[in-house]
Structures are given as structure tokens and as C-alpha cells.
Scaffold this active site. Structure first.
Site, PDB file in Angstrom:
ATOM      1  N   ASP A   1       0.815  -1.222   0.000  1.00 49.75           N
ATOM      2  CA  ASP A   1       0.000   0.000   0.000  1.00 49.75           C
ATOM      3  C   ASP A   1       0.846   1.267   0.000  1.00 49.75           C
ATOM      4  O   ASP A   1       0.654   2.161  -0.817  1.00 49.75           O
ATOM      5  CB  ASP A   1      -0.921   0.036   1.233  1.00 49.75           C
ATOM      6  CG  ASP A   1      -2.138  -0.877   1.073  1.00 49.75           C
ATOM      7  OD1 ASP A   1      -2.430  -1.299  -0.058  1.00 49.75           O
ATOM      8  OD2 ASP A   1      -2.789  -1.149   2.098  1.00 49.75           O
TER       9      ASP A   1
ATOM     10  N   ARG B   1       0.369   4.860  17.085  1.00 54.71           N
ATOM     11  CA  ARG B   1      -0.038   5.813  16.050  1.00 54.71           C
ATOM     12  C   ARG B   1       0.261   7.274  16.377  1.00 54.71           C
ATOM     13  O   ARG B   1       0.810   7.989  15.533  1.00 54.71           O
ATOM     14  CB  ARG B   1      -1.521   5.629  15.676  1.00 54.71           C
ATOM     15  CG  ARG B   1      -1.841   4.281  15.023  1.00 54.71           C
ATOM     16  CD  ARG B   1      -0.815   3.894  14.000  1.00 54.71           C
ATOM     17  NE  ARG B   1      -1.208   2.723  13.225  1.00 54.71           N
ATOM     18  CZ  ARG B   1      -0.353   1.837  12.751  1.00 54.71           C
ATOM     19  NH1 ARG B   1       0.937   1.957  12.993  1.00 54.71           N
ATOM     20  NH2 ARG B   1      -0.767   0.823  12.030  1.00 54.71           N
TER      21      ARG B   1
ATOM     22  N   ASP C   1      -7.039   3.620  12.647  1.00 53.40           N
ATOM     23  CA  ASP C   1      -5.719   4.246  12.520  1.00 53.40           C
ATOM     24  C   ASP C   1      -5.780   5.616  11.848  1.00 53.40           C
ATOM     25  O   ASP C   1      -5.069   6.538  12.214  1.00 53.40           O
ATOM     26  CB  ASP C   1      -4.770   3.319  11.756  1.00 53.40           C
ATOM     27  CG  ASP C   1      -4.341   2.130  12.607  1.00 53.40           C
ATOM     28  OD1 ASP C   1      -4.319   2.280  13.840  1.00 53.40           O
ATOM     29  OD2 ASP C   1      -4.034   1.070  12.043  1.00 53.40           O
TER      30      ASP C   1
ATOM     31  N   SER D   1      -3.289  -9.380   6.996  1.00 51.63           N
ATOM     32  CA  SER D   1      -2.740  -8.042   7.142  1.00 51.63           C
ATOM     33  C   SER D   1      -2.316  -7.904   8.600  1.00 51.63           C
ATOM     34  O   SER D   1      -3.111  -8.162   9.518  1.00 51.63           O
ATOM     35  CB  SER D   1      -3.817  -7.019   6.781  1.00 51.63           C
ATOM     36  OG  SER D   1      -3.518  -5.796   7.382  1.00 51.63           O
TER      37      SER D   1
END
Ligand code: ARG
Length: 403
Positions: free
Chosen positions: A14, A94, A123, A174
Site C-alpha cells: 500500500d 499511532r 488508525d 494483514s
């Protein structure tokens, strides 16, 4: 000279595609940044890949110590398990990564920052809100949220741009990982009625294959945070790493639960968080020895609020700091040693001791004479149940008067 944006770059498909996509769709240069929060990736290969795809410049920041001491430690003190289960491993990292993006954007005089979050998850909220709080002037680009490509067209795009692809074996899951845990999503895990297949796990032994002999580990806490394992003083990063390995070997740390995302989606989430589970369970037990019942009752409510805020991307809200101030005050007395038994997927606190414990053997013992005057109990019970007794008298009277 074109403007620049700084992209949080993991090296995965990605964010690799995002480098090219941002260049083409926004007409800007892309600077990449990889922040090491303990994800155990080949950081040199990541840099080479970013540059090969066309990043103008690449930055790498080792933030493991900062992550452990300024983020994870706060989660420990708050006994942070979102919805009773999830120790916030991704959620805590994050805001740290977002603050590093802002730092590099300032250094590079960039007009914006970019991240690889989808529009379905938590996120994006954590990144966007931290960035907006720190640097409201920065443009935020979220290609995956914007580009409306399917997985197949993304792969097609990558191929046409000569972007190196991950190994042939199709990636089923993932994942996201750091010092505090590993999250696994996608593929067979999306059916919540089915047990996660064994290949979803990398940090933990299947409980049935774990050693037949139990192992004990003692954790020392000072001011509410772990400082030593089995008596050996360790820096936070090493302490988490060795406890992840030790507890994981015994099959401890697997989490499978239904989770409420902030965007409203219910999702089945699977994690491996061996060190987090052991440390928070031990910490909770030690608190029960040293804090008063009044402190414990109120703190449980504060802990829950703190955990929700951090899960929901509001790390930068002043309420989080205010709750931290309360929590830190209580942690001044959370010192001692907790002994934990690890056995075939189970973690059991089997002993605790503290110089500041409120446990008084002399009061608690059933053996021999004690300083506890048992004759006082009778009067105490009379007053304690005064209203309960009265309410039941009234209830009986009402029933008698019923037709
Ligand atoms: N559900 C977890 C959370 O919201 C895990 C997210 C995993 N993130 C990811 N990019 N794979 O914190």
C-alpha cells in the site's frame, strides 16, 4: 521546485504504491519516513525500496525507547485493555508515528503528510487527529482512503509502475506489530465463528504444543511500571522483548474478540500480546495490594475512560493528560514484585509482595489472637445494613396490604 509531502512508509504494498500515486495525483515530491517501534523489519531494505520507487529522501527514526517509556508505560499504569481485551498495541504507536511525521515535515518544509490508512479503520483517526492537533496547517493525504482501487487494480498499478512486489506467496493476513503486540486481520479471520488457523500466529506457541513444564517469572514494579524480570533490571525495550519471547513460548498472549471500531464497524480482532497481558495482569494484582478500595474503584473508571480516549485517537486531548495526572499520583505507591506462572496458554498470578502493601497478616489471619476486635463487627453490620433492613420491612408491609 515542486512541494513535498512526508509519507509514513512501512515498505508494504500500500505505502509503496502510495509513493507513486501521490507523485502522479498531487504533483508533489514524496519524502518517506519509517519509524521503528519494534516491528522487526529489515529497515535498510525498506529505505532501498523507497528510494528505488522514487522517494526524494528517506528518514528513519528509532523510537523504540520513546514508545516504551512515554506511551506503553502509560498504558500499563492505566491497565489499558480496550473492551476488556485489547492492550492498544497499535493504538499507542499511532500518535507517536504521527508526531514524527510532523517533525520531519517541519524539517523538510513540506506542505503535507501522508499515511497508508484505509477509510474503514481506527488508525486514520489516530493519525489525522494527532497531526491536526500538532500542525493544523499541514495537508493530510490518505491515498488508500482516496484512490478507490481494488486489491487487484492496485497490484496492476504497481506492476505497471515497476514497483517491486512482495514475495509470490499471496499474503493472506494483514498484520501490524510493535513492542507491545501484533495484530492479525483479513482472510479466514473475517468469519468470527471460525477458530483462527494456526498460521495466523507468529509470536505464540499453540497452547497444546507449549512446554509441559510450567515456568515462573517475577516482575518488579516501581512507580507502576515494570523495571526487572526475575530480579534482573532491564530497560523497557529489552524487558518487553524478553517477556514476549518467554510468555509466547508458553502459548500466552493470544486474543480473539469482537471489537467496536470508532467508525461504527464491529470487527473480529486477533492479537498476540504476551508481554502486555502478563504485565497488565501483574500490575492490576499489585494495585489491589497497595491501593485502597476507594482508590481502586475510582481508578477503574478513570482507566476505562483513558483506554477509550487512546483507542479513539484522542491522545492529544487535554483530558488524556489530566487523567494521566490522576493515574500518576496513584502509581507512587505501586511498587513490589509479582510472581506469575505460565503454563500451556494460561497466565496465573501466584504471588505478590510489596513494602507498601495494605495487607496485614495480623488483621487477616484466622489463627490465634489478632489486633482485630471481632466484637466491633456486630455494631458495624447493624449500621451497614440499616437501610437494607428497613427497605425489606417496608416491602413486606406493602405485600400484606395488597388485595
Ligand atoms: N483493531 C486494532 C486497532 O484499532 C488493530 C488495528 C490494526 N491496524 C492495522 N493497520 N493493521 O488498534
Amino acid at each position: 521546485m515542486p512541494d513535498k509531502v512526508v509519507l509514513a512508509y512501512s515498505g508494504g504494498l500500500d505505502t509503496s504504491v502510495a509513493i507513486k500515486w501521490i507523485q502522479e495525483n498531487y504533483g508533489v515530491d514524496v519524502v518517506t519516513l519509517t519509524v521503528d517501534v519494534g516491528q522487526q523489519e529489515d529497515l535498510q531494505a525498506i529505505e532501498a525500496k523507497a528510494k528505488a520507487i522514487g522517494a526524494l529522501n528517506h528518514y528513519f527514526i528509532d523510537a523504540k525507547k520513546e514508545f516504551a517509556e512515554l506511551y506503553v508505560f502509560k498504558g500499563v499504569k492505566a491497565n489499558a485493555f480496550y473492551q476488556g481485551k485489547y492492550p492498544l498495541s497499535t493504538a499507542l504507536a499511532r500518535p507517536l508515528i504521527a508526531s514524527k511525521l510532523v517533525e520531519i515535515a517541519e524539517k523538510e518544509s513540506a506542505v503535507g503528510v501522508a499515511h497508508g490508512c484505509t477509510g474503514k479503520g481506527n488508525d486514520q483517526i489516530r493519525f489525522d487527529l494527532t497531526i491536526k492537533a500538532l500542525a493544523p496547517h499541514l495537508k493530510i493525504v490518505a491515498p488508500i482512503r482516496e484512490w478507490k482501487m481494488t486489491r487487484d487494480s492496485e497490484i496492476e498499478y504497481a506492476r505497471s509502475k515497476g514497483i517491486p512486489m512482495p514475495p509470490e506467496r499471496k499474503k493472506i493476513y494483514s498484520t501490524d506489530q510493535n513492542l507491545w503486540g501484533r495484530s492479525v486481520e483479513c482472510g479466514p479471520l473475517e468469519d468470527p465463528s471460525v477458530e483462527p488457523p494456526d498460521d495466523a500466529f507468529e509470536w505464540t506457541t499453540a497452547p497444546e504444543k507449549a512446554p509441559d513444564r510450567a515456568e515462573y517469572v517475577s516482575i518488579t514494579f516501581e512507580d507502576g511500571v515494570p523495571t526487572a524480570l526475575n530480579g534482573e533490571v532491564l530497560p523497557a525495550v529489552e524487558l518487553f522483548e524478553s517477556l514476549n519471547a518467554l510468555a509466547g513460548k508458553h502459548g500466552v498472549g493470544r486474543i480473539d474478540h469482537m471489537e467496536d471500531r470508532i467508525v461504527g464497524i464491529k470487527s473480529r480482532e486477533v492479537y498476540e500480546c504476551p508481554a502486555a497481558q502478563v504485565i497488565i495482569e501483574a500490575h492490576k494484582d499489585l494495585e489491589k495490594a497497595v491501593l485502597t478500595r476507594h482508590e481502586l474503584g475510582f481508578k477503574a473508571r478513570v482507566d476505562e475512560e483513558w483506554t477509550f480516549l487512546v483507542y479513539a485517537g484522542l491522545w492529544m486531548d487535554p483530558l488524556r493528560e489530566a487523567l494521566d495526572a490522576f493515574i500518576d499520583k496513584t502509581q507512587e505507591r505501586v511498587c513490589g514484585v509479582v510472581r506469575v506462572k505460565l503454563y500451556k496458554g494460561g497466565l496465573h498470578v501466584v504471588g505478590r509482595s510489596s513494602p507498601l502493601t495494605l495487607y496485614d497478616l495480623n488483621l487477616a489471619t484466622y489463627e490465634g489472637d489478632t489486633t482485630f476486635d471481632q466484637t466491633l463487627a456486630e455494631g458495624f453490620i447493624e449500621l451497614w445494613g440499616l437501610q437494607t433492613k428497613a427497605a425489606n420491612i417496608v416491602k413486606r408491609k406493602m405485600r400484606r396490604n395488597e388485595p
